[in-house]
Design a protein around this motif. Structure first.
Motif, PDB file in Angstrom:
ATOM      1  N   GLY A 126       0.827  -1.205   0.000  1.00 39.86           N
ATOM      2  CA  GLY A 126       0.000   0.000   0.000  1.00 39.86           C
ATOM      3  C   GLY A 126       0.854   1.244   0.000  1.00 39.86           C
ATOM      4  N   ALA A 127       0.345   2.308  -0.620  1.00 38.20           N
ATOM      5  CA  ALA A 127       1.100   3.563  -0.700  1.00 38.20           C
ATOM      6  C   ALA A 127       0.185   4.759  -0.433  1.00 38.20           C
ATOM      7  CB  ALA A 127       1.759   3.680  -2.070  1.00 38.20           C
ATOM      8  N   GLY A 128      -0.893   4.531   0.323  1.00 37.09           N
ATOM      9  CA  GLY A 128      -1.821   5.616   0.670  1.00 37.09           C
ATOM     10  C   GLY A 128      -1.440   6.238   2.003  1.00 37.09           C
ATOM     11  N   GLY A 129      -2.426   6.828   2.654  1.00 39.03           N
ATOM     12  CA  GLY A 129      -2.201   7.557   3.904  1.00 39.03           C
ATOM     13  C   GLY A 129      -1.602   6.698   5.007  1.00 39.03           C
ATOM     14  N   ASN A 150       2.646  -1.512  -4.372  1.00 39.10           N
ATOM     15  CA  ASN A 150       1.283  -0.996  -4.477  1.00 39.10           C
ATOM     16  C   ASN A 150       0.638  -1.429  -5.784  1.00 39.10           C
ATOM     17  OD1 ASN A 150      -0.782   0.521  -3.241  1.00 39.10           O
ATOM     18  ND2 ASN A 150      -0.443   2.215  -4.665  1.00 39.10           N
ATOM     19  N   ARG A 151      -0.699  -1.524  -5.748  1.00 45.50           N
ATOM     20  CA  ARG A 151      -1.487  -1.835  -6.941  1.00 45.50           C
ATOM     21  C   ARG A 151      -1.184  -0.784  -8.015  1.00 45.50           C
ATOM     22  NH1 ARG A 151      -7.754  -1.851  -5.526  1.00 45.50           N
ATOM     23  NH2 ARG A 151      -7.252   0.331  -5.137  1.00 45.50           N
ATOM     24  N   THR A 152      -1.160   0.485  -7.600  1.00 49.65           N
ATOM     25  CA  THR A 152      -0.811   1.573  -8.520  1.00 49.65           C
ATOM     26  C   THR A 152       0.650   1.937  -8.285  1.00 49.65           C
ATOM     27  OG1 THR A 152      -3.060   2.360  -8.135  1.00 49.65           O
ATOM     28  CG2 THR A 152      -1.591   3.860  -9.315  1.00 49.65           C
ATOM     29  N   LYS A 155       2.156   5.556  -7.275  1.00 50.11           N
ATOM     30  CA  LYS A 155       2.043   6.085  -5.905  1.00 50.11           C
ATOM     31  C   LYS A 155       3.201   5.591  -5.041  1.00 50.11           C
ATOM     32  CE  LYS A 155      -2.883   6.234  -5.132  1.00 50.11           C
ATOM     33  NZ  LYS A 155      -3.848   5.842  -4.105  1.00 50.11           N
ATOM     34  N   THR A 186      -2.589  -1.391   3.155  1.00 44.98           N
ATOM     35  CA  THR A 186      -3.671  -1.066   2.216  1.00 44.98           C
ATOM     36  C   THR A 186      -4.971  -0.989   3.019  1.00 44.98           C
ATOM     37  OG1 THR A 186      -4.456  -3.314   1.717  1.00 44.98           O
ATOM     38  CG2 THR A 186      -2.565  -2.507   0.446  1.00 44.98           C
ATOM     39  N   SER A 187      -5.982  -0.424   2.407  1.00 44.82           N
ATOM     40  CA  SER A 187      -7.291  -0.400   3.063  1.00 44.82           C
ATOM     41  C   SER A 187      -8.139  -1.570   2.583  1.00 44.82           C
ATOM     42  CB  SER A 187      -7.978   0.941   2.796  1.00 44.82           C
ATOM     43  OG  SER A 187      -7.950   1.230   1.411  1.00 44.82           O
ATOM     44  N   SER A 193     -11.173  -7.544   1.187  1.00 44.65           N
ATOM     45  CA  SER A 193     -10.343  -8.097   0.103  1.00 44.65           C
ATOM     46  C   SER A 193      -8.860  -8.062   0.483  1.00 44.65           C
ATOM     47  CB  SER A 193     -10.608  -7.355  -1.211  1.00 44.65           C
ATOM     48  OG  SER A 193     -10.498  -5.981  -1.022  1.00 44.65           O
TER      49      SER A 193
HETATM   50  P1  ATR Z   1      -5.841   6.667   2.364  1.00 47.49           P
HETATM   51  O1  ATR Z   1      -4.742   7.437   1.764  1.00 47.49           O
HETATM   52  O2  ATR Z   1      -7.002   7.457   2.820  1.00 47.49           O
HETATM   53  O3  ATR Z   1      -5.336   5.686   3.375  1.00 47.49           O
HETATM   54  P2  ATR Z   1      -6.013   5.558  -0.192  1.00 47.49           P
HETATM   55  O4  ATR Z   1      -5.225   6.681  -0.723  1.00 47.49           O
HETATM   56  O5  ATR Z   1      -7.243   5.107  -0.876  1.00 47.49           O
HETATM   57  O6  ATR Z   1      -6.493   5.792   1.269  1.00 47.49           O
HETATM   58  O7  ATR Z   1      -4.981   4.355  -0.025  1.00 47.49           O
HETATM   59  C1  ATR Z   1      -5.347   3.120   0.302  1.00 47.49           C
HETATM   60  C2  ATR Z   1      -4.254   2.150  -0.115  1.00 47.49           C
HETATM   61  O8  ATR Z   1      -4.816   0.842  -0.145  1.00 47.49           O
HETATM   62  C3  ATR Z   1      -3.719   2.402  -1.509  1.00 47.49           C
HETATM   63  O9  ATR Z   1      -2.365   1.988  -1.539  1.00 47.49           O
HETATM   64  C4  ATR Z   1      -4.604   1.499  -2.366  1.00 47.49           C
HETATM   65  O10 ATR Z   1      -4.005   1.094  -3.587  1.00 47.49           O
HETATM   66  P3  ATR Z   1      -4.061   2.076  -4.875  1.00 47.49           P
HETATM   67  O11 ATR Z   1      -3.080   3.168  -4.619  1.00 47.49           O
HETATM   68  O12 ATR Z   1      -3.681   1.210  -6.000  1.00 47.49           O
HETATM   69  O13 ATR Z   1      -5.481   2.576  -4.945  1.00 47.49           O
HETATM   70  C5  ATR Z   1      -4.702   0.310  -1.464  1.00 47.49           C
HETATM   71  N1  ATR Z   1      -5.875  -0.540  -1.707  1.00 47.49           N
HETATM   72  C6  ATR Z   1      -7.147  -0.278  -1.383  1.00 47.49           C
HETATM   73  N2  ATR Z   1      -7.949  -1.320  -1.716  1.00 47.49           N
HETATM   74  C7  ATR Z   1      -7.132  -2.258  -2.267  1.00 47.49           C
HETATM   75  C8  ATR Z   1      -7.337  -3.545  -2.808  1.00 47.49           C
HETATM   76  N3  ATR Z   1      -8.544  -4.103  -2.858  1.00 47.49           N
HETATM   77  N4  ATR Z   1      -6.268  -4.223  -3.275  1.00 47.49           N
HETATM   78  C9  ATR Z   1      -5.035  -3.670  -3.226  1.00 47.49           C
HETATM   79  N5  ATR Z   1      -4.773  -2.450  -2.724  1.00 47.49           N
HETATM   80  C10 ATR Z   1      -5.804  -1.753  -2.255  1.00 47.49           C
END
Ligand code: ATR
Length: 269
Positions: A126-129, A150-152, A155, A186-187, A193
């Motif tokens: 994961g690379a979000g918050g 990360n999926r994306t 990021k 990740t969330s 999932s």
């Molecule tokens: P926040 O920053 O508020 O925590 P976010 O920016 O939506 O939330 O980040 C959530 C992280 O969980 C991201 O790394 C997201 O991957 P993407 O950057 O590809 O969107 C990851 N994430 C959420 N649902 C996922 C899933 N079902 N499988 C894999 N990664 C997931």
């Protein structure tokens, strides 16, 4: 005189913070109140200002941590790197200080569990918050390598650029190695999932954890890691208690006994 605190977010009905802080205060003999304040969309500043007129500090949860970051008059280094604030404190001069205790809470829980990050190879999914929030405290422990998958990919690459040479970005499905610690930031667990990680990565890794927690200590990710034979697996419950203890310490200058709290809430949650 009673000191007032609160948690601000949306939703907040199920937040454990009021119970955790009440437990800390009871153990320390402190006279505090701790409320839940639901923040309607676009209403963070008004809600926070209203509360902090009399309140001494508050916790901030999803989706308001970015709002709190913008709201604070002055920020800790942790808040600055996380771009998010989970703890606000009213200073003696009336200004509002913003800190982020999430990542330090995570590392404190690792230490409590006897896990050292020094020289360790760490995989962050994961690379979000949530990933961003733990990165500075994790890097402060001097790990040997931190792979952010990360999926994306873009990021993860942004975080690599920001945090320097120890950090390497990868697409989740290309990771094959085992690690000393795999962290699910990740969330995905929220929607039931899993990130698309090769199950063999978990079989080959020494430890795995989820920043999410659940009542029984298992999330979809911890169950998955256990099933692959990963020897040591845990959820984010310890992190939850630790980040709360660090907020309490920031507000009141005294560290609550988190070990007692951890035992109490794990048993009673
Ligand atoms: P926040 O920053 O508020 O925590 P976010 O920016 O939506 O939330 O980040 C959530 C992280 O969980 C991201 O790394 C997201 O991957 P993407 O950057 O590809 O969107 C990851 N994430 C959420 N649902 C996922 C899933 N079902 N499988 C894999 N990664 C997931």
């Amino acid at each position: 005189m009673t000191d007032h605190y609160a948690v601000l977010g949306n939703p907040v009905a199920h937040s454990m913070s009021p119970a955790i802080h009440a437990f800390f205060a009871a153990n320390l003999g402190d006279d505090i109140s701790y409320d839940r304040l639901l923040v309607e969309e676009g209403n963070f500043d008004a809600t926070a200002s209203g509360f902090l007129a009399n309140g001494r500090g508050c916790n901030v949860t999803v989706p308001c941590k970015g709002d709190a970051f913008r709201f604070a008059d002055t920020l800790s280094e942790y808040a600055k790197t996380a771009l998010a604030v989970n703890t606000l404190k009213k200073l003696d001069d009336g200004r509002i200080y913003g800190d982020n205790t999430d990542g330090r809470g995570f590392v404190a829980d690792l230490k409590f569990k006897g896990v050292s990050l020094n020289g360790a190879r760490v995989l962050i999914l994961g690379a979000g918050g949530a990933a961003r929030g733990i990165l500075k405290p994790v890097l402060d422990e001097k790990p040997g390598e931190v792979v952010i998958a990360n999926r994306t990919l873009s990021k993860a690459q942004e975080l690599q650029k920001l945090f320097g040479s120890v950090v390497k970005a990868q697409s989740t499905e290309t990771v094959r190695d085992g690690f000393d610690l795999v962290i699910n930031a990740t969330s995905a667990s929220l929607s039931g999932s899993l990130p698309a990680i090769d199950p063999g990565v978990l079989s080959r890794s020494r430890r795995a954890c989820d920043l999410m927690y659940s009542q029984n200590g298992e999330t979809i990710f911890t169950e998955f890691a256990r099933k692959q034979g990963c020897p040591e697996v845990f959820d984010g419950f310890g992190m939850l208690i630790m980040q709360a203890a660090l907020s309490y310490e920031l507000w009141r200058g005294i560290m609550p006994d988190f070990e007692v709290a951890l035992k109490h809430f794990r048993k009673n949650s």
